[in-house]
Design an enzyme around this catalytic site. Structure first.
Site, PDB file in Angstrom:
ATOM      1  N   HIS A 101       0.822  -1.225   0.000  1.00  0.00           N
ATOM      2  CA  HIS A 101       0.000   0.000   0.000  1.00  0.00           C
ATOM      3  C   HIS A 101       0.857   1.278   0.000  1.00  0.00           C
ATOM      4  O   HIS A 101       0.639   2.161   0.827  1.00  0.00           O
ATOM      5  CB  HIS A 101      -0.959  -0.021   1.204  1.00  0.00           C
ATOM      6  N   HIS A 125      -1.553   5.092   9.558  1.00  0.00           N
ATOM      7  CA  HIS A 125      -0.194   5.649   9.702  1.00  0.00           C
ATOM      8  C   HIS A 125      -0.201   7.047  10.301  1.00  0.00           C
ATOM      9  O   HIS A 125       0.729   7.821  10.088  1.00  0.00           O
ATOM     10  CB  HIS A 125       0.499   5.737   8.348  1.00  0.00           C
ATOM     11  N   HIS A 167      10.156  -3.755   3.949  1.00  0.00           N
ATOM     12  CA  HIS A 167      10.620  -2.386   3.736  1.00  0.00           C
ATOM     13  C   HIS A 167      10.964  -1.729   5.061  1.00  0.00           C
ATOM     14  O   HIS A 167      10.435  -2.090   6.109  1.00  0.00           O
ATOM     15  CB  HIS A 167       9.636  -1.529   2.932  1.00  0.00           C
ATOM     16  N   GLU A 182       4.345  -4.919   8.590  1.00  0.00           N
ATOM     17  CA  GLU A 182       2.978  -4.820   8.056  1.00  0.00           C
ATOM     18  C   GLU A 182       2.486  -6.148   7.480  1.00  0.00           C
ATOM     19  O   GLU A 182       1.297  -6.285   7.183  1.00  0.00           O
ATOM     20  CB  GLU A 182       2.909  -3.740   6.973  1.00  0.00           C
TER      21      GLU A 182
HETATM   22  C1  DHB Z   1       6.155   3.516   1.845  1.00  0.00           C
HETATM   23  C2  DHB Z   1       5.624   2.273   2.191  1.00  0.00           C
HETATM   24  C3  DHB Z   1       4.577   2.193   3.114  1.00  0.00           C
HETATM   25  O1  DHB Z   1       4.023   1.011   3.541  1.00  0.00           O
HETATM   26  C4  DHB Z   1       4.039   3.341   3.673  1.00  0.00           C
HETATM   27  O2  DHB Z   1       2.980   3.215   4.517  1.00  0.00           O
HETATM   28  C5  DHB Z   1       4.583   4.578   3.351  1.00  0.00           C
HETATM   29  C6  DHB Z   1       5.650   4.665   2.436  1.00  0.00           C
HETATM   30  C7  DHB Z   1       7.269   3.633   0.828  1.00  0.00           C
HETATM   31  O3  DHB Z   1       7.855   2.615   0.426  1.00  0.00           O
HETATM   32  O4  DHB Z   1       7.523   4.749   0.389  1.00  0.00           O
HETATM   33 FE    FE Z   2       2.619   1.328   5.308  1.00  0.00          FE
END
Ligand code: DHB
Ligand code: FE
Length: 279
Positions: A12, A59, A192, A239
């Protein structure tokens, strides 16, 4: 009796919203990402879900660090998006179903989940972008029930607890005395890390193993502590808890209809799976 027809799990990333706003679906960077959703849109259109239970993490739009529920469920007639500061246009409102939300909440509380119930709730990119990937015209021909899991501020619920939440969602939906067709949409991940020394961290081996486990060994990831998940997947890779809860709601056997894994979208290893219930 209501029926869970399947689950979709997807990343997302906010940059997806900018790409949609700018019409970049055919751009070389974005094409492999957006193309993966075309068969999924077709499956969703043919499967005609009535209700989508969206399992995601907020978030900072609806909850901030001063008040952070571990689990929260929406019970509103409508849910609106708002500007989160990413510079992406807001989306049309989503129709809720307060009566079904309360049935879900009552069943989860009876199952010993101590929830925060939200009769007003703004939904952020983790909710809106996956919806826009499934319904690109943003017509939302479904009612939605948002389920939030805290994956942004320690302490997070464990993987095992999220698995149990998903199982409890599955039991709750099975009790609905309606003939609703229900889709579970879990958003977040895969690996990530947006901040700190390991910013940019991605772990393809772990992600692929996790995606396989969603089909063949669904409780595999419940062996890990939150710290271990952060080590394997990055601070935001946790996540994947939303994927676990989604998988648990689907029951013992699933049939994998579709999968995509693409590195990177922004800082994220983007994953997508469609799992039909029943195997
Ligand atoms: C990114 C990924 C995320 O899950 C998020 O909530 C905000 C930013 C990203 O990779 O930029
Ligand atoms: Fe996220």
């Amino acid at each position: 009796m209501a029926k869970i027809i399947g689950g979709i799990t997807t990343s997302h990333v906010p940059a997806i919203g900018r790409a949609i706003a700018k019409g970049l679906q055919q751009d070389p960077y974005w094409k492999p990402f957006f193309d993966a959703y075309v068969p999924v849109q077709k499956w969703v259109a043919e499967s005609k879900p009535d209700v989508v239970v969206v399992i995601y993490n907020d978030h900072g739009l609806n909850f901030f660090l001063d008040k952070m529920p571990t689990f929260a469920v929406g019970a509103a007639a409508e849910y609106r998006n708002a500007d989160e500061g990413w510079g992406i246009p807001t989306m049309p409102p989503f129709q809720g179903d307060a009566a079904l939300s309360w049935q879900l909440i009552e069943s989860l509380v009876e199952d010993e989940f101590d929830l925060t119930t939200c009769q007003e709730m703004k939904v952020d990119h983790a909710f809106t972008l996956p919806m826009a990937l499934l319904w690109p015209d943003q017509s939302w021909p479904v009612r939605v029930i948002p389920v939030c899991i805290n994956t942004v501020q320690d302490p997070l619920p464990t993987a095992r607890r999220c698995w149990k939440l998903g199982e409890a969602i599955g039991r709750a939906v099975a009790k609905w005395e309606t003939d609703e067709r229900v889709l579970i949409l879990g958003t977040g991940g895969l690996s990530h890390q947006l901040d700190g020394e390991r910013a940019g961290f991605i772990n393809k081996d772990f992600d692929l193993k996790f995606m396989d486990s969603m089909v063949h060994d669904p409780q595999w990831a419940t062996q890990f502590t939150t710290r271990e998940l952060v080590e394997h997947t990055g601070t935001q890779g946790v996540e994947l808890l939303m994927w676990l809860a989604t998988r648990a709601a689907l029951g013992a056997k699933v049939h994998e209809l579709h999968r995509n894994y693409h590195i990177p979208i922004s800082n994220t290893a983007s994953g997508l799976m469609v799992l039909e219930t029943g195997g």
